[in-house]
Design a protein around this motif. Structure first.
Motif, PDB file in Angstrom:
ATOM      1  N   ILE A  46     -68.508  23.760   8.506  1.00 25.79           N
ATOM      2  CA  ILE A  46     -67.823  24.727   7.639  1.00 25.79           C
ATOM      3  C   ILE A  46     -67.500  25.939   8.513  1.00 25.79           C
ATOM      4  O   ILE A  46     -68.337  26.821   8.720  1.00 25.79           O
ATOM      5  CB  ILE A  46     -68.705  25.122   6.438  1.00 25.79           C
ATOM      6  CG1 ILE A  46     -69.053  23.874   5.618  1.00 25.79           C
ATOM      7  CG2 ILE A  46     -67.982  26.148   5.564  1.00 25.79           C
ATOM      8  CD1 ILE A  46     -69.999  24.142   4.454  1.00 25.79           C
ATOM      9  N   HIS A  47     -66.298  25.961   9.065  1.00 28.15           N
ATOM     10  CA  HIS A  47     -65.948  26.999  10.033  1.00 28.15           C
ATOM     11  C   HIS A  47     -65.584  28.326   9.391  1.00 28.15           C
ATOM     12  O   HIS A  47     -65.524  29.352  10.073  1.00 28.15           O
ATOM     13  CB  HIS A  47     -64.803  26.518  10.921  1.00 28.15           C
ATOM     14  CG  HIS A  47     -63.703  25.843  10.177  1.00 28.15           C
ATOM     15  ND1 HIS A  47     -62.734  26.529   9.513  1.00 28.15           N
ATOM     16  CD2 HIS A  47     -63.445  24.520   9.971  1.00 28.15           C
ATOM     17  CE1 HIS A  47     -61.904  25.677   8.939  1.00 28.15           C
ATOM     18  NE2 HIS A  47     -62.310  24.444   9.200  1.00 28.15           N
ATOM     19  N   SER A  48     -65.337  28.352   8.079  1.00 19.52           N
ATOM     20  CA  SER A  48     -65.049  29.613   7.393  1.00 19.52           C
ATOM     21  C   SER A  48     -66.140  29.927   6.377  1.00 19.52           C
ATOM     22  O   SER A  48     -65.880  30.505   5.318  1.00 19.52           O
ATOM     23  CB  SER A  48     -63.678  29.556   6.712  1.00 19.52           C
ATOM     24  OG  SER A  48     -63.634  28.491   5.780  1.00 19.52           O
ATOM     25  N   GLY A  49     -67.366  29.550   6.710  1.00 12.70           N
ATOM     26  CA  GLY A  49     -68.496  29.849   5.843  1.00 12.70           C
ATOM     27  C   GLY A  49     -69.781  29.919   6.640  1.00 12.70           C
ATOM     28  O   GLY A  49     -69.886  29.334   7.718  1.00 12.70           O
ATOM     29  N   VAL A  50     -70.752  30.665   6.119  1.00 13.09           N
ATOM     30  CA  VAL A  50     -72.060  30.778   6.761  1.00 13.09           C
ATOM     31  C   VAL A  50     -73.142  30.629   5.695  1.00 13.09           C
ATOM     32  O   VAL A  50     -72.887  30.844   4.506  1.00 13.09           O
ATOM     33  CB  VAL A  50     -72.243  32.130   7.494  1.00 13.09           C
ATOM     34  CG1 VAL A  50     -71.201  32.316   8.580  1.00 13.09           C
ATOM     35  CG2 VAL A  50     -72.199  33.291   6.510  1.00 13.09           C
ATOM     36  N   LEU A  51     -74.326  30.270   6.111  1.00 14.04           N
ATOM     37  CA  LEU A  51     -75.449  30.212   5.186  1.00 14.04           C
ATOM     38  C   LEU A  51     -75.730  31.618   4.663  1.00 14.04           C
ATOM     39  O   LEU A  51     -75.887  32.563   5.443  1.00 14.04           O
ATOM     40  CB  LEU A  51     -76.684  29.663   5.903  1.00 14.04           C
ATOM     41  CG  LEU A  51     -77.906  29.410   5.016  1.00 14.04           C
ATOM     42  CD1 LEU A  51     -77.669  28.176   4.138  1.00 14.04           C
ATOM     43  CD2 LEU A  51     -79.150  29.221   5.865  1.00 14.04           C
ATOM     44  N   GLU A 122     -67.823  13.435   0.093  1.00 15.68           N
ATOM     45  CA  GLU A 122     -68.243  13.876  -1.244  1.00 15.68           C
ATOM     46  C   GLU A 122     -67.567  15.174  -1.686  1.00 15.68           C
ATOM     47  O   GLU A 122     -67.485  15.452  -2.882  1.00 15.68           O
ATOM     48  CB  GLU A 122     -69.765  14.071  -1.263  1.00 15.68           C
ATOM     49  CG  GLU A 122     -70.567  12.831  -0.892  1.00 15.68           C
ATOM     50  CD  GLU A 122     -70.438  11.720  -1.909  1.00 15.68           C
ATOM     51  OE1 GLU A 122     -70.095  12.026  -3.068  1.00 15.68           O
ATOM     52  OE2 GLU A 122     -70.670  10.543  -1.545  1.00 15.68           O
ATOM     53  N   LEU A 123     -67.125  15.965  -0.731  1.00 18.33           N
ATOM     54  CA  LEU A 123     -66.544  17.263  -1.066  1.00 18.33           C
ATOM     55  C   LEU A 123     -65.215  17.463  -0.358  1.00 18.33           C
ATOM     56  O   LEU A 123     -65.030  16.992   0.766  1.00 18.33           O
ATOM     57  CB  LEU A 123     -67.492  18.399  -0.650  1.00 18.33           C
ATOM     58  CG  LEU A 123     -68.855  18.525  -1.325  1.00 18.33           C
ATOM     59  CD1 LEU A 123     -69.636  19.663  -0.685  1.00 18.33           C
ATOM     60  CD2 LEU A 123     -68.697  18.763  -2.824  1.00 18.33           C
ATOM     61  N   ASP A 124     -64.301  18.168  -1.007  1.00 10.73           N
ATOM     62  CA  ASP A 124     -63.111  18.666  -0.333  1.00 10.73           C
ATOM     63  C   ASP A 124     -63.476  20.002   0.304  1.00 10.73           C
ATOM     64  O   ASP A 124     -64.389  20.704  -0.150  1.00 10.73           O
ATOM     65  CB  ASP A 124     -61.967  18.876  -1.337  1.00 10.73           C
ATOM     66  CG  ASP A 124     -61.453  17.560  -1.900  1.00 10.73           C
ATOM     67  OD1 ASP A 124     -61.453  16.556  -1.149  1.00 10.73           O
ATOM     68  OD2 ASP A 124     -61.078  17.532  -3.088  1.00 10.73           O
ATOM     69  N   TYR A 125     -62.745  20.363   1.364  1.00 19.76           N
ATOM     70  CA  TYR A 125     -63.008  21.658   1.980  1.00 19.76           C
ATOM     71  C   TYR A 125     -62.651  22.756   0.981  1.00 19.76           C
ATOM     72  O   TYR A 125     -61.534  22.799   0.473  1.00 19.76           O
ATOM     73  CB  TYR A 125     -62.207  21.818   3.272  1.00 19.76           C
ATOM     74  CG  TYR A 125     -62.729  22.925   4.137  1.00 19.76           C
ATOM     75  CD1 TYR A 125     -63.706  22.678   5.089  1.00 19.76           C
ATOM     76  CD2 TYR A 125     -62.273  24.231   3.975  1.00 19.76           C
ATOM     77  CE1 TYR A 125     -64.209  23.706   5.873  1.00 19.76           C
ATOM     78  CE2 TYR A 125     -62.779  25.257   4.752  1.00 19.76           C
ATOM     79  CZ  TYR A 125     -63.742  24.992   5.698  1.00 19.76           C
ATOM     80  OH  TYR A 125     -64.263  26.012   6.469  1.00 19.76           O
ATOM     81  N   HIS A 128     -61.587  28.182   1.814  1.00 18.42           N
ATOM     82  CA  HIS A 128     -60.423  28.972   2.185  1.00 18.42           C
ATOM     83  C   HIS A 128     -60.469  30.312   1.444  1.00 18.42           C
ATOM     84  O   HIS A 128     -61.166  30.455   0.430  1.00 18.42           O
ATOM     85  CB  HIS A 128     -59.130  28.235   1.817  1.00 18.42           C
ATOM     86  CG  HIS A 128     -59.008  26.874   2.429  1.00 18.42           C
ATOM     87  ND1 HIS A 128     -58.805  26.686   3.778  1.00 18.42           N
ATOM     88  CD2 HIS A 128     -59.063  25.627   1.880  1.00 18.42           C
ATOM     89  CE1 HIS A 128     -58.734  25.397   4.031  1.00 18.42           C
ATOM     90  NE2 HIS A 128     -58.897  24.729   2.908  1.00 18.42           N
ATOM     91  N   PHE A 129     -59.699  31.271   1.935  1.00 20.45           N
ATOM     92  CA  PHE A 129     -59.672  32.575   1.261  1.00 20.45           C
ATOM     93  C   PHE A 129     -59.216  32.437  -0.187  1.00 20.45           C
ATOM     94  O   PHE A 129     -59.744  33.093  -1.088  1.00 20.45           O
ATOM     95  CB  PHE A 129     -58.748  33.539   2.020  1.00 20.45           C
ATOM     96  CG  PHE A 129     -58.734  34.927   1.455  1.00 20.45           C
ATOM     97  CD1 PHE A 129     -59.789  35.798   1.691  1.00 20.45           C
ATOM     98  CD2 PHE A 129     -57.667  35.370   0.672  1.00 20.45           C
ATOM     99  CE1 PHE A 129     -59.791  37.087   1.157  1.00 20.45           C
ATOM    100  CE2 PHE A 129     -57.653  36.650   0.135  1.00 20.45           C
ATOM    101  CZ  PHE A 129     -58.709  37.514   0.386  1.00 20.45           C
ATOM    102  N   LYS A 130     -58.241  31.554  -0.429  1.00 16.21           N
ATOM    103  CA  LYS A 130     -57.733  31.370  -1.788  1.00 16.21           C
ATOM    104  C   LYS A 130     -58.786  30.769  -2.721  1.00 16.21           C
ATOM    105  O   LYS A 130     -58.662  30.864  -3.947  1.00 16.21           O
ATOM    106  CB  LYS A 130     -56.486  30.486  -1.772  1.00 16.21           C
ATOM    107  CG  LYS A 130     -56.743  29.057  -1.306  1.00 16.21           C
ATOM    108  CD  LYS A 130     -55.453  28.249  -1.305  1.00 16.21           C
ATOM    109  CE  LYS A 130     -55.684  26.814  -0.824  1.00 16.21           C
ATOM    110  NZ  LYS A 130     -56.583  26.062  -1.697  1.00 16.21           N
ATOM    111  N   ASP A 131     -59.798  30.129  -2.150  1.00 21.75           N
ATOM    112  CA  ASP A 131     -60.844  29.516  -2.966  1.00 21.75           C
ATOM    113  C   ASP A 131     -61.944  30.500  -3.352  1.00 21.75           C
ATOM    114  O   ASP A 131     -62.771  30.207  -4.225  1.00 21.75           O
ATOM    115  CB  ASP A 131     -61.491  28.345  -2.205  1.00 21.75           C
ATOM    116  CG  ASP A 131     -60.493  27.249  -1.856  1.00 21.75           C
ATOM    117  OD1 ASP A 131     -59.641  26.954  -2.715  1.00 21.75           O
ATOM    118  OD2 ASP A 131     -60.572  26.694  -0.750  1.00 21.75           O
TER     119      ASP A 131
END
Length: 207
Positions: A46-51, A122-125, A128-131
């Motif tokens: 997940i390159h646009s997210g962190v724990l 199991e999941l779509d990415y 994104h900012f729009k999400d």
């Protein structure tokens, strides 16, 4: 803290995949997507997210057995359980609590100390900012990117007024995919913006 002006905002998301033949024939140079395969499931980074919180790390569920980057040159190589694109053999793999489709590995350079991966089957990415549910953002952290080191925290917005002002600024900004920073006086500065909601994964975007 008042946010008064910002000259540019952009989100750069890179996913490298596939391979290309060497100009001289023979071995191929493979540009691996960041993945881990475990228990028959392929997980992508997940390159646009962190724990959001290290306390969300659950039990150890596996160990990397083989690093494919720099070790595999055959484009027909079939990845197998225990393979990882960039993590070394022996790297521990952890479950994220109450998130059966997420795993994590320790990373000293990552914000909050872990890299997180999602099951691509199991999941779509969805980072994104729009999400991002803007109405649920309760904390924003801004880090300055430092090459070869851990990003440096330079600002933290906790007050609702400051959070909302910053978010509104981003929403009203325009992306410019053709923007080129002026590097005549040195390398440009990059910043990471981290947006915390109620989810175990905080959104992270580059500025």
């Amino acid at each position: 803290m008042k946010i008064r002006r910002m000259f540019f905002f952009g989100v750069i998301l890179f996913v490298l995949t596939g391979c290309r033949p060497s100009a001289f024939g023979g071995e191929s140079i493979i540009e691996w997507v960041d993945f881990i395969k475990l228990h028959g499931i392929e997980y992508n980074g997940i390159h646009s997210g962190v724990l959001a919180d290290e306390h969300d790390i659950g039990e150890k569920i596996g160990t990397v057995q083989f690093r494919v980057a720099d070790n595999v040159t055959n484009p027909n190589y079939k990845i197998k359980d225990g393979d990882a694109a960039f993590h070394e053999k022996g790297t521990d793999i952890y479950q994220v609590k109450d998130q059966p489709h997420l795993i994590a590995v320790k990373d000293a350079h990552a914000i909050n100390g872990y890299q997180v991966y999602f099951s691509r089957d199991e999941l779509d990415y969805q980072w994104h900012f729009k999400d991002m549910p803007i109405e649920k953002v309760k904390l924003i952290e801004i880090y300055q990117s430092v090459p070869a080191e851990k990003d440096k925290l330079i600002a933290k917005l906790t007050k609702s007024e400051d959070v909302n002002t910053f978010l509104q600024l981003l929403v009203e900004s325009e992306e410019n995919p053709n923007f080129q920073p002026n590097s005549e006086k040195g390398d440009p500065l990059f910043y990471e913006m981290v947006f915390y909601t109620e989810d175990p994964i905080a959104y992270k975007f580059t500025m």
